[in-house]
Design a protein around this motif. Structure first.
Motif, PDB file in Angstrom:
ATOM      1  N   GLY A   1      -2.475  17.722  -6.749  1.00  0.00           N
ATOM      2  CA  GLY A   1      -2.080  18.622  -7.585  1.00  0.00           C
ATOM      3  C   GLY A   1      -0.767  19.023  -7.419  1.00  0.00           C
ATOM      4  O   GLY A   1      -0.724  20.198  -8.736  1.00  0.00           O
ATOM      5  N   TYR A   2      -0.093  18.846  -6.534  1.00  0.00           N
ATOM      6  CA  TYR A   2       1.498  19.611  -6.793  1.00  0.00           C
ATOM      7  C   TYR A   2       1.944  18.430  -7.116  1.00  0.00           C
ATOM      8  O   TYR A   2       2.581  17.386  -6.848  1.00  0.00           O
ATOM      9  N   GLU A   3       3.297  18.291  -8.059  1.00  0.00           N
ATOM     10  CA  GLU A   3       4.131  17.520  -8.769  1.00  0.00           C
ATOM     11  C   GLU A   3       5.406  18.386  -8.309  1.00  0.00           C
ATOM     12  O   GLU A   3       5.730  18.530  -8.127  1.00  0.00           O
ATOM     13  N   ILE A   4       5.398  16.988  -6.518  1.00  0.00           N
ATOM     14  CA  ILE A   4       6.864  17.626  -6.232  1.00  0.00           C
ATOM     15  C   ILE A   4       7.862  16.564  -6.109  1.00  0.00           C
ATOM     16  O   ILE A   4       8.099  15.767  -7.386  1.00  0.00           O
ATOM     17  N   GLY A   5       9.244  17.029  -6.231  1.00  0.00           N
ATOM     18  CA  GLY A   5      10.111  16.991  -6.362  1.00  0.00           C
ATOM     19  C   GLY A   5      10.983  15.786  -5.091  1.00  0.00           C
ATOM     20  O   GLY A   5      10.201  14.675  -5.420  1.00  0.00           O
ATOM     21  N   GLU A   6      12.003  15.598  -4.349  1.00  0.00           N
ATOM     22  CA  GLU A   6      11.969  14.917  -3.499  1.00  0.00           C
ATOM     23  C   GLU A   6      11.329  14.617  -2.345  1.00  0.00           C
ATOM     24  O   GLU A   6      11.384  15.504  -1.458  1.00  0.00           O
ATOM     25  N   VAL A   7      11.442  12.761  -2.312  1.00  0.00           N
ATOM     26  CA  VAL A   7      10.635  13.110  -1.001  1.00  0.00           C
ATOM     27  C   VAL A   7      11.561  12.055  -0.334  1.00  0.00           C
ATOM     28  O   VAL A   7      12.787  10.999  -0.668  1.00  0.00           O
ATOM     29  N   ARG A   8      11.393  11.972   1.597  1.00  0.00           N
ATOM     30  CA  ARG A   8      12.085  11.723   1.880  1.00  0.00           C
ATOM     31  C   ARG A   8      11.529  10.479   3.741  1.00  0.00           C
ATOM     32  O   ARG A   8      10.828  11.156   3.544  1.00  0.00           O
ATOM     33  N   LYS A   9      11.956   9.634   2.880  1.00  0.00           N
ATOM     34  CA  LYS A   9      11.580   8.213   3.889  1.00  0.00           C
ATOM     35  C   LYS A   9      11.738   8.016   5.299  1.00  0.00           C
ATOM     36  O   LYS A   9      13.302   8.651   5.259  1.00  0.00           O
ATOM     37  N   VAL A  10      10.704   8.449   6.302  1.00  0.00           N
ATOM     38  CA  VAL A  10      10.860   8.851   7.896  1.00  0.00           C
ATOM     39  C   VAL A  10      10.743   7.168   8.400  1.00  0.00           C
ATOM     40  O   VAL A  10      11.888   7.466   9.512  1.00  0.00           O
ATOM     41  N   PHE A  11      10.178   6.384   8.189  1.00  0.00           N
ATOM     42  CA  PHE A  11       9.926   5.418   8.806  1.00  0.00           C
ATOM     43  C   PHE A  11       8.802   4.612   8.273  1.00  0.00           C
ATOM     44  O   PHE A  11       8.038   4.967   7.287  1.00  0.00           O
ATOM     45  N   GLU A  12       8.264   3.428   8.758  1.00  0.00           N
ATOM     46  CA  GLU A  12       6.836   2.755   8.413  1.00  0.00           C
ATOM     47  C   GLU A  12       6.651   1.819   9.524  1.00  0.00           C
ATOM     48  O   GLU A  12       7.004   1.737  10.512  1.00  0.00           O
ATOM     49  N   ALA A  13       5.540   2.136   9.448  1.00  0.00           N
ATOM     50  CA  ALA A  13       4.723   0.824  10.594  1.00  0.00           C
ATOM     51  C   ALA A  13       3.150   0.134  10.246  1.00  0.00           C
ATOM     52  O   ALA A  13       2.984   0.931   9.465  1.00  0.00           O
ATOM     53  N   TYR A  14       3.166  -0.660  11.051  1.00  0.00           N
ATOM     54  CA  TYR A  14       2.007  -1.535  11.121  1.00  0.00           C
ATOM     55  C   TYR A  14       1.029  -0.290  11.359  1.00  0.00           C
ATOM     56  O   TYR A  14       0.802  -0.574  12.512  1.00  0.00           O
ATOM     57  N   MET A  15      -0.377   0.145  10.742  1.00  0.00           N
ATOM     58  CA  MET A  15      -1.430   0.614  11.915  1.00  0.00           C
ATOM     59  C   MET A  15      -2.418   0.087  12.337  1.00  0.00           C
ATOM     60  O   MET A  15      -2.666   0.596  13.205  1.00  0.00           O
ATOM     61  N   SER A  16      -2.660  -1.386  12.008  1.00  0.00           N
ATOM     62  CA  SER A  16      -3.708  -1.986  12.980  1.00  0.00           C
ATOM     63  C   SER A  16      -2.995  -3.216  12.517  1.00  0.00           C
ATOM     64  O   SER A  16      -3.825  -4.214  12.021  1.00  0.00           O
ATOM     65  N   PRO A  17      -2.384  -4.053  13.327  1.00  0.00           N
ATOM     66  CA  PRO A  17      -1.455  -4.947  13.529  1.00  0.00           C
ATOM     67  C   PRO A  17      -2.666  -6.045  13.956  1.00  0.00           C
ATOM     68  O   PRO A  17      -1.889  -7.223  13.547  1.00  0.00           O
ATOM     69  N   GLY A  18      -3.955  -6.094  14.036  1.00  0.00           N
ATOM     70  CA  GLY A  18      -4.465  -6.893  15.193  1.00  0.00           C
ATOM     71  C   GLY A  18      -5.267  -7.453  13.935  1.00  0.00           C
ATOM     72  O   GLY A  18      -5.264  -8.192  14.255  1.00  0.00           O
ATOM     73  N   SER A  19      -5.424  -6.470  12.490  1.00  0.00           N
ATOM     74  CA  SER A  19      -5.905  -7.472  12.044  1.00  0.00           C
ATOM     75  C   SER A  19      -6.127  -6.708  10.022  1.00  0.00           C
ATOM     76  O   SER A  19      -6.678  -7.373   9.217  1.00  0.00           O
ATOM     77  N   VAL A  20      -4.775  -6.226  10.243  1.00  0.00           N
ATOM     78  CA  VAL A  20      -4.910  -5.630   9.260  1.00  0.00           C
ATOM     79  C   VAL A  20      -3.232  -5.895   8.496  1.00  0.00           C
ATOM     80  O   VAL A  20      -2.413  -5.329   9.591  1.00  0.00           O
ATOM     81  N   THR A  21      -2.974  -6.231   7.628  1.00  0.00           N
ATOM     82  CA  THR A  21      -1.584  -6.484   6.293  1.00  0.00           C
ATOM     83  C   THR A  21      -1.231  -5.465   6.819  1.00  0.00           C
ATOM     84  O   THR A  21       0.305  -5.171   6.326  1.00  0.00           O
ATOM     85  N   GLU A  22      -1.507  -4.243   5.787  1.00  0.00           N
ATOM     86  CA  GLU A  22      -0.491  -3.071   5.623  1.00  0.00           C
ATOM     87  C   GLU A  22       0.356  -3.071   6.282  1.00  0.00           C
ATOM     88  O   GLU A  22       0.869  -2.328   7.525  1.00  0.00           O
ATOM     89  N   ILE A  23       1.587  -2.882   5.451  1.00  0.00           N
ATOM     90  CA  ILE A  23       2.713  -1.521   5.775  1.00  0.00           C
ATOM     91  C   ILE A  23       2.442  -0.240   5.581  1.00  0.00           C
ATOM     92  O   ILE A  23       2.067   0.443   4.187  1.00  0.00           O
ATOM     93  N   LEU A  24       2.648   0.297   6.254  1.00  0.00           N
ATOM     94  CA  LEU A  24       2.577   2.433   5.780  1.00  0.00           C
ATOM     95  C   LEU A  24       3.801   2.577   5.432  1.00  0.00           C
ATOM     96  O   LEU A  24       4.711   2.834   6.512  1.00  0.00           O
ATOM     97  N   HIS A  25       4.314   2.897   4.644  1.00  0.00           N
ATOM     98  CA  HIS A  25       5.298   3.722   4.261  1.00  0.00           C
ATOM     99  C   HIS A  25       5.474   5.108   4.507  1.00  0.00           C
ATOM    100  O   HIS A  25       4.486   5.884   3.572  1.00  0.00           O
ATOM    101  N   PHE A  26       5.727   5.899   5.844  1.00  0.00           N
ATOM    102  CA  PHE A  26       5.390   7.562   6.156  1.00  0.00           C
ATOM    103  C   PHE A  26       6.872   8.517   5.432  1.00  0.00           C
ATOM    104  O   PHE A  26       8.041   8.325   5.403  1.00  0.00           O
ATOM    105  N   PHE A  27       6.393   9.642   4.815  1.00  0.00           N
ATOM    106  CA  PHE A  27       7.281  10.326   4.289  1.00  0.00           C
ATOM    107  C   PHE A  27       7.081  11.403   4.226  1.00  0.00           C
ATOM    108  O   PHE A  27       6.180  11.751   4.857  1.00  0.00           O
ATOM    109  N   VAL A  28       8.079  12.519   3.794  1.00  0.00           N
ATOM    110  CA  VAL A  28       8.554  14.576   4.155  1.00  0.00           C
ATOM    111  C   VAL A  28       8.574  14.655   3.229  1.00  0.00           C
ATOM    112  O   VAL A  28       9.746  13.786   2.333  1.00  0.00           O
TER     113      VAL A  28
END
Length: 191
Positions: free
Chosen positions: A106-133
């Protein structure tokens, strides 16, 4: 692409929720010989997650929701405390995480900052997850949140130190949340 990998055949095993593929491939070993292998890969798309924090009050904004895979794997309640997250769909990661933040918290936030990205379960899932604060404040709350459609998401504000302690106690067991809380301990809140 990697010349030491040759995709021989791909079969779709399921496309009910997302896509589960069985991939037959050849891989060149260090000695130059080739070996054939078969693996399954679950493609659910890429995602984004965000830790919302309030430095002056030393709080973080998290969510709590039922996660069936954890329930069937021993999580007695099936509930997880997590950072806000969701799939990118066709959006850029920054736009997707703003959308997910609005829908879930329910929050309408302004600036987001990407801090890193990671494969979370690379043995079986293709997803790359982008991490923000991003910082949040009460003035940015535009709705109750809770998610959309069949999501039942509870917004949880907690003290940062309590959130870190919840990792040790097992009250927070979600990998992306642990990673972002550890990032915050090192780079945002100090210790």
């Amino acid at each position: 692409m990697n010349p030491d990998i040759d995709i021989v055949k791909t079969e779709v095993l399921s496309d009910n929720w997302y896509v589960l593929r069985k991939v037959h491939y050849r891989m060149r070993k260090p000695d130059g010989s080739w070996v054939e292998r078969t693996r399954e890969a679950y493609d659910r798309g890429n995602g984004a997650t965000i830790l919302l924090y309030d430095l002056p009050r030393r709080t973080v904004l998290l969510t709590r929701q039922f996660r069936l895979p954890t329930y069937v794997n021993g999580n007695a309640s099936g509930m997880l405390v997590e950072t806000c997250a969701g799939l990118l769909d066709a959006d850029k990661p920054e736009d997707a995480i703003r959308r997910e933040t609005r829908e879930e918290t329910g929050y309408e936030i302004g600036e987001v900052r990407k801090v890193f990205e990671a494969y979370m379960s690379p043995g079986s899932v293709t997803e790359i997850l982008h991490f923000f604060v991003a910082e949040y404040s009460a003035a940015e709350r535009v709705s109750d949140g809770g998610g959309v459609e069949d999501e039942d998401i509870e917004v949880v504000e907690m003290g940062f130190d309590a959130a870190l302690a919840a990792i040790s106690s097992g009250a927070i067991r979600d990998g992306k949340t642990i990673m972002l809380l550890q990032y915050a301990a090192l780079h945002l809140f100090g210790r």
